[in-house]
Design a protein around this motif. Structure first.
Motif, PDB file in Angstrom:
ATOM      1  N   THR A 167      26.072  46.890  39.993  1.00  0.00           N
ATOM      2  CA  THR A 167      26.097  47.390  38.606  1.00  0.00           C
ATOM      3  C   THR A 167      25.961  46.197  37.670  1.00  0.00           C
ATOM      4  N   LEU A 168      25.535  46.489  36.444  1.00  0.00           N
ATOM      5  CA  LEU A 168      25.390  45.404  35.475  1.00  0.00           C
ATOM      6  C   LEU A 168      26.747  44.752  35.211  1.00  0.00           C
ATOM      7  N   MET A 169      27.806  45.578  35.135  1.00  0.00           N
ATOM      8  CA  MET A 169      29.150  45.054  34.865  1.00  0.00           C
ATOM      9  C   MET A 169      29.594  44.085  35.954  1.00  0.00           C
ATOM     10  N   ALA A 170      29.342  44.454  37.203  1.00  0.00           N
ATOM     11  CA  ALA A 170      29.744  43.569  38.302  1.00  0.00           C
ATOM     12  C   ALA A 170      28.854  42.333  38.364  1.00  0.00           C
ATOM     13  N   MET A 171      27.553  42.479  38.005  1.00  0.00           N
ATOM     14  CA  MET A 171      26.643  41.318  38.053  1.00  0.00           C
ATOM     15  C   MET A 171      27.038  40.246  37.042  1.00  0.00           C
ATOM     16  N   VAL A 172      27.454  40.679  35.841  1.00  0.00           N
ATOM     17  CA  VAL A 172      27.718  39.675  34.791  1.00  0.00           C
ATOM     18  C   VAL A 172      29.190  39.308  34.694  1.00  0.00           C
ATOM     19  N   ASP A 173      30.073  40.058  35.406  1.00  0.00           N
ATOM     20  CA  ASP A 173      31.495  39.754  35.243  1.00  0.00           C
ATOM     21  C   ASP A 173      32.306  39.915  36.531  1.00  0.00           C
ATOM     22  N   ALA A 174      32.504  41.173  36.986  1.00  0.00           N
ATOM     23  CA  ALA A 174      33.537  41.423  38.001  1.00  0.00           C
ATOM     24  C   ALA A 174      33.341  40.654  39.316  1.00  0.00           C
ATOM     25  N   SER A 175      32.085  40.499  39.745  1.00  0.00           N
ATOM     26  CA  SER A 175      31.865  39.890  41.070  1.00  0.00           C
ATOM     27  C   SER A 175      32.021  38.370  41.049  1.00  0.00           C
ATOM     28  N   LEU A 176      32.096  37.799  39.837  1.00  0.00           N
ATOM     29  CA  LEU A 176      32.059  36.337  39.673  1.00  0.00           C
ATOM     30  C   LEU A 176      33.440  35.795  39.342  1.00  0.00           C
ATOM     31  N   GLY A 177      33.835  34.726  39.982  1.00  0.00           N
ATOM     32  CA  GLY A 177      35.032  34.025  39.516  1.00  0.00           C
ATOM     33  C   GLY A 177      36.274  34.222  40.352  1.00  0.00           C
ATOM     34  N   GLY A 178      36.197  34.992  41.452  1.00  0.00           N
ATOM     35  CA  GLY A 178      37.295  35.006  42.416  1.00  0.00           C
ATOM     36  C   GLY A 178      38.498  35.857  42.063  1.00  0.00           C
ATOM     37  N   LYS A 179      38.401  36.729  41.030  1.00  0.00           N
ATOM     38  CA  LYS A 179      39.523  37.645  40.790  1.00  0.00           C
ATOM     39  C   LYS A 179      39.358  38.849  41.703  1.00  0.00           C
ATOM     40  N   THR A 180      40.397  39.128  42.521  1.00  0.00           N
ATOM     41  CA  THR A 180      40.357  40.302  43.385  1.00  0.00           C
ATOM     42  C   THR A 180      41.630  41.104  43.136  1.00  0.00           C
ATOM     43  N   GLY A 181      41.630  42.393  43.431  1.00  0.00           N
ATOM     44  CA  GLY A 181      42.878  43.129  43.265  1.00  0.00           C
ATOM     45  C   GLY A 181      42.692  44.618  43.148  1.00  0.00           C
ATOM     46  N   VAL A 182      43.847  45.286  42.976  1.00  0.00           N
ATOM     47  CA  VAL A 182      43.874  46.752  42.838  1.00  0.00           C
ATOM     48  C   VAL A 182      44.787  47.127  41.676  1.00  0.00           C
ATOM     49  N   ASP A 183      44.708  48.398  41.279  1.00  0.00           N
ATOM     50  CA  ASP A 183      45.557  48.906  40.201  1.00  0.00           C
ATOM     51  C   ASP A 183      46.876  49.421  40.792  1.00  0.00           C
ATOM     52  N   LEU A 184      47.893  49.517  39.938  1.00  0.00           N
ATOM     53  CA  LEU A 184      49.209  49.996  40.366  1.00  0.00           C
ATOM     54  C   LEU A 184      49.553  51.214  39.515  1.00  0.00           C
ATOM     55  N   HIS A 185      49.470  52.395  40.102  1.00  0.00           N
ATOM     56  CA  HIS A 185      49.692  53.640  39.349  1.00  0.00           C
ATOM     57  C   HIS A 185      48.884  53.630  38.054  1.00  0.00           C
ATOM     58  N   GLY A 186      47.636  53.228  38.144  1.00  0.00           N
ATOM     59  CA  GLY A 186      46.743  53.243  36.986  1.00  0.00           C
ATOM     60  C   GLY A 186      46.856  52.001  36.115  1.00  0.00           C
ATOM     61  N   LEU A 187      47.889  51.175  36.303  1.00  0.00           N
ATOM     62  CA  LEU A 187      47.976  49.941  35.503  1.00  0.00           C
ATOM     63  C   LEU A 187      47.001  48.941  36.105  1.00  0.00           C
ATOM     64  N   LYS A 188      46.102  48.449  35.256  1.00  0.00           N
ATOM     65  CA  LYS A 188      44.930  47.727  35.750  1.00  0.00           C
ATOM     66  C   LYS A 188      45.285  46.388  36.409  1.00  0.00           C
ATOM     67  N   ASN A 189      44.748  46.179  37.593  1.00  0.00           N
ATOM     68  CA  ASN A 189      44.738  44.873  38.261  1.00  0.00           C
ATOM     69  C   ASN A 189      46.106  44.202  38.333  1.00  0.00           C
ATOM     70  N   GLN A 190      47.156  45.001  38.566  1.00  0.00           N
ATOM     71  CA  GLN A 190      48.504  44.412  38.584  1.00  0.00           C
ATOM     72  C   GLN A 190      48.772  43.698  39.918  1.00  0.00           C
ATOM     73  N   ILE A 191      48.051  44.080  40.971  1.00  0.00           N
ATOM     74  CA  ILE A 191      48.254  43.473  42.293  1.00  0.00           C
ATOM     75  C   ILE A 191      46.967  42.775  42.684  1.00  0.00           C
ATOM     76  N   GLY A 192      47.033  41.499  43.016  1.00  0.00           N
ATOM     77  CA  GLY A 192      45.794  40.837  43.420  1.00  0.00           C
ATOM     78  C   GLY A 192      45.978  39.340  43.549  1.00  0.00           C
ATOM     79  N   LEU A 193      44.900  38.674  43.884  1.00  0.00           N
ATOM     80  CA  LEU A 193      44.956  37.221  44.007  1.00  0.00           C
ATOM     81  C   LEU A 193      43.589  36.626  43.690  1.00  0.00           C
ATOM     82  N   PHE A 194      43.602  35.331  43.399  1.00  0.00           N
ATOM     83  CA  PHE A 194      42.342  34.620  43.247  1.00  0.00           C
ATOM     84  C   PHE A 194      41.838  34.268  44.641  1.00  0.00           C
ATOM     85  N   ALA A 195      40.650  34.694  44.985  1.00  0.00           N
ATOM     86  CA  ALA A 195      40.064  34.353  46.287  1.00  0.00           C
ATOM     87  C   ALA A 195      38.543  34.316  46.105  1.00  0.00           C
ATOM     88  N   ASN A 196      37.952  33.173  46.338  1.00  0.00           N
ATOM     89  CA  ASN A 196      36.510  33.050  46.122  1.00  0.00           C
ATOM     90  C   ASN A 196      35.718  33.686  47.260  1.00  0.00           C
TER      91      ASN A 196
END
Ligand code: GLY
Length: 357
Positions: free
Chosen positions: A131-160
């Protein structure tokens, strides 16, 4: 420009942008991942149908790959989905020497990156954003994670990832609404770092596929910021312009709407609010009013304002925002009173035009 393959690094991670097909993966698999087994490809139902066959056609090295499928949508970016992925990998001999290829939008690259980086204490993964969003932002920079009961990206880690391959041809099957979602992140990159690019966007055509021409410049802006602060100790927070309120609006929409806002739509609304606050406390001389409208009543405004407290940039219960000093120049860590948060949402809600879908 995107017909050529552009190669560079983002915080030490190789990025390849462009080319006439996704065949760069074949070369990468043969040169660096010959011994990795099993190779998994994580898709959602959309990329399984539209993108995986393209990858199989151009990458013979994937003939033995195991395709995993997560349900599409931010609602499924959860630990439960990760658990299903981990079980499928465990049952098919997955190990630290396997490889996970994330083929999808931001949900898949966030989720797959997280699942891979903790499975057996970490297995390599490659991001192939579709997707355009993932190409210009989400896939880049090593932020990974999941949401917690809808709260965005509360669980995750930096991993390249081991590599990121951006092939814009995947956008040709993407619905217009998803292209516009990515366009919001392109606008954000321009607003925080490149006034000339913002000017060009404002004056240019808004035909969905013409946003492709901003992919490389937007990636370069993100690359510069992330490479100087990969773990978000300071300047990387600039990339969060529009996201304190954008994430709160997105969470509210995920909990209340039958068809929730896309990430980009929520960030666009968040940027309008934070542009308003930028004019009030960060010195931004002019307000921007170009994004669409999402209706909010007083109850929604109060709930969204409360949700904004969960933003990861906040400290000691106080809002710290990334705001615009001017178009093309942002600053982070600006304290903001709660009354301005609610007031910016009221300002946003006072728009009269209806949203575009
Ligand atoms: N999407 C914001 C960041 O990568 O820091």
């Amino acid at each position: 420009m995107l017909a050529d393959l552009n190669e560079f690094q983002i915080a030490g991670c190789p990025v390849r942008v462009g080319g006439s097909s996704p065949e760069a993966l074949q070369q990468l698999l043969l040169s660096q991942f010959m011994g990795n087994s099993p190779v998994y490809v994580l898709t959602d139902s959309n990329t399984r149908k539209h993108c995986y066959p393209v990858l199989q056609r151009h990458v013979p090295a994937l003939s033995e790959a195991i395709c995993l499928e997560a349900e599409a949508g931010e609602q499924n970016k959860t630990l439960q989905t990760c658990e299903r992925i981990w079980m499928q990998m465990a049952e098919s001999g997955g190990n630290r020497n396997s490889l996970l290829i994330n083929l999808g939008g931001g949900v898949i690259t966030d989720l797959g990156g997280f699942a891979a980086s903790v499975f057996h204490r970490g297995m390599p993964f490659i991001n192939i954003p579709t997707t355009l969003m993932a190409m210009v932002d989400a896939s880049l920079g090593g932020k990974t994670g999941v949401d917690l009961h809808g709260l965005k990206n509360q669980i995750g880690l930096f991993a390249n990832p081991a590599a990121i391959l951006v092939w814009p041809g995947f956008l040709d099957t993407l619905p217009e609404r998803e292209i516009l979602s990515g366009a919001a992140e392109i606008c954000k990159h321009a607003l925080i770092a490149d006034a000339g690019m913002w000017d060009k966007i404002v004056k240019g055509s808004k035909e969905p596929l013409l946003w492709k021409e901003y992919i490389l410049p937007a990636i370069k802006i993100k690359t510069g910021i992330v490479s100087s602060d990969p773990l978000e100790q300071g300047s990387r927070r600039l990339l969060n312009f529009g996201h304190t309120l954008g994430h709160a609006i997105e969470t509210w929409s995920l909990r209340n709407d039958a068809i929730p806002l896309t990430h980009g739509e929520a960030v666009a609304a968040g940027m309008v609010c934070e542009t308003r606050i930028s004019a009030q406390i960060a010195g931004l001389p002019a307000e921007d009013r170009r994004f669409g409208h999402y209706p909010m009543n007083e109850d929604a405004i109060a709930s969204i304002a409360r949700l904004s407290v969960y933003d990861k940039k906040n400290r000691n219960g106080k809002h710290l925002l990334s705001l615009l000093r001017s178009v093309g120049q942002a600053a982070d860590g600006i304290p903001c009173e709660p009354r301005l948060i609610a007031e910016s949402l009221r300002f946003y809600a006072s728009y009269t035009q209806s949203f575009f879908y």
